[in-house]
Design a protein around this motif. Structure first.
Motif, PDB file in Angstrom:
ATOM      1  N   LEU A 125      39.460  38.894  31.609  1.00  0.00           N
ATOM      2  CA  LEU A 125      39.629  38.059  32.789  1.00  0.00           C
ATOM      3  C   LEU A 125      40.336  38.809  33.915  1.00  0.00           C
ATOM      4  O   LEU A 125      39.925  38.719  35.086  1.00  0.00           O
ATOM      5  N   GLY A 126      41.382  39.548  33.594  1.00  0.00           N
ATOM      6  CA  GLY A 126      42.110  40.292  34.620  1.00  0.00           C
ATOM      7  C   GLY A 126      41.232  41.299  35.319  1.00  0.00           C
ATOM      8  O   GLY A 126      41.291  41.446  36.560  1.00  0.00           O
ATOM      9  N   GLU A 127      40.403  42.008  34.566  1.00  0.00           N
ATOM     10  CA  GLU A 127      39.508  42.995  35.165  1.00  0.00           C
ATOM     11  C   GLU A 127      38.470  42.316  36.053  1.00  0.00           C
ATOM     12  O   GLU A 127      38.118  42.827  37.121  1.00  0.00           O
ATOM     13  N   TYR A 128      38.001  41.146  35.620  1.00  0.00           N
ATOM     14  CA  TYR A 128      37.006  40.427  36.419  1.00  0.00           C
ATOM     15  C   TYR A 128      37.607  39.923  37.730  1.00  0.00           C
ATOM     16  O   TYR A 128      36.974  39.996  38.784  1.00  0.00           O
ATOM     17  N   LEU A 129      38.848  39.420  37.670  1.00  0.00           N
ATOM     18  CA  LEU A 129      39.483  38.884  38.871  1.00  0.00           C
ATOM     19  C   LEU A 129      39.741  39.958  39.923  1.00  0.00           C
ATOM     20  O   LEU A 129      39.850  39.648  41.115  1.00  0.00           O
ATOM     21  N   THR A 130      39.844  41.206  39.517  1.00  0.00           N
ATOM     22  CA  THR A 130      40.074  42.297  40.466  1.00  0.00           C
ATOM     23  C   THR A 130      38.791  43.082  40.755  1.00  0.00           C
ATOM     24  O   THR A 130      38.847  44.127  41.401  1.00  0.00           O
TER      25      THR A 130
END
Length: 223
Positions: free
Chosen positions: A46-51
């Motif tokens: 999720l963190g990688e997708y949000l950035t």
């Protein structure tokens, strides 16, 4: 409780925005990872997708179209009217109106904003502050869409073993203009239907509607 009531509209829409962003993030991540699994690629968190540029371009392309809608509606309603619509000014009020109508300078009220009272550049800036703010946000979000879209588009090209595009190429690319125009047309349609539907249809108690018993021809009257 009174403070919550006084700011209820902003709080409700803020909550809806937050829920929509969370939902978009979760479902967007599911879609990206689904495509990755289908192609035998590694999934992301999720963190990688949000950035990622993919998430950024999806957010920016919607925001820029919304603020373009507001910007155009604010500016066009200065000069153009629609008979019978509460979204329009009265038919005889086109243009910037007089200082007396706008309650500036010597016609200002005791509790008027300070910059509405003073002369010179401060009053001029304040007189157009809403449109200027919408313009800045629109330009900023459209620029963000362009930058993030360029990065996302090139990532897809590289993944497909194709040469990435430069800034100038992407500015003329169907991907950029398809993303842009599909949002613009929906915003223009929404505003046009709101202006026209509100001539004949009502929503009791809403300031976006005329009073239920108001004649269809009444213009610039809100409930």
């Amino acid at each position: 409780m009174r403070r919550l009531r006084d700011h209820g509209l902003a709080l409700v829409f803020g909550g809806l925005l937050l829920m929509a962003l969370v939902g978009q993030a979760l479902w967007g991540l599911a879609g990206v990872n689904g495509d990755a699994r289908d192609k035998g690629l590694q999934t992301i968190g999720l963190g990688e997708y949000l950035t990622s540029s993919s998430f950024a371009v999806d957010i920016a392309e919607n925001w820029q179209s919304e603020y373009l809608q507001f910007l155009l509606f604010i500016l066009l309603t200065v000069w153009f009217v629609q008979k019978g619509s509460p979204e329009s000014k009265p038919l005889d009020k086109t243009g910037r109106e007089s200082d007396e109508d706008q309650k500036v300078g010597r016609w200002a009220q005791p509790d008027s904003p300070r910059w509405a009272v003073v002369d010179g550049w401060r009053r001029s800036v304040y007189s157009h502050s809403l449109g200027l703010t919408m313009l800045v946000i629109f330009v900023g979000s459209w620029s963000a869409q362009f930058i993030a879209g360029h990065a996302s588009h090139n990532s897809e090209l590289i993944r497909d073993l194709k040469a990435p595009e430069g800034w100038g190429q992407y500015a003329l690319d169907p991907d950029f203009w398809s993303r842009t125009l599909q949002n613009w047309q929906s915003e223009f349609l929404a505003v046009a239907t709101m202006v026209v539907f509100s001539i004949y249809l009502r929503e009791r108690g809403s300031p976006e509607s005329k009073p239920v018993g108001e004649p269809h021809g009444s213009t610039g009257v809100e409930g």
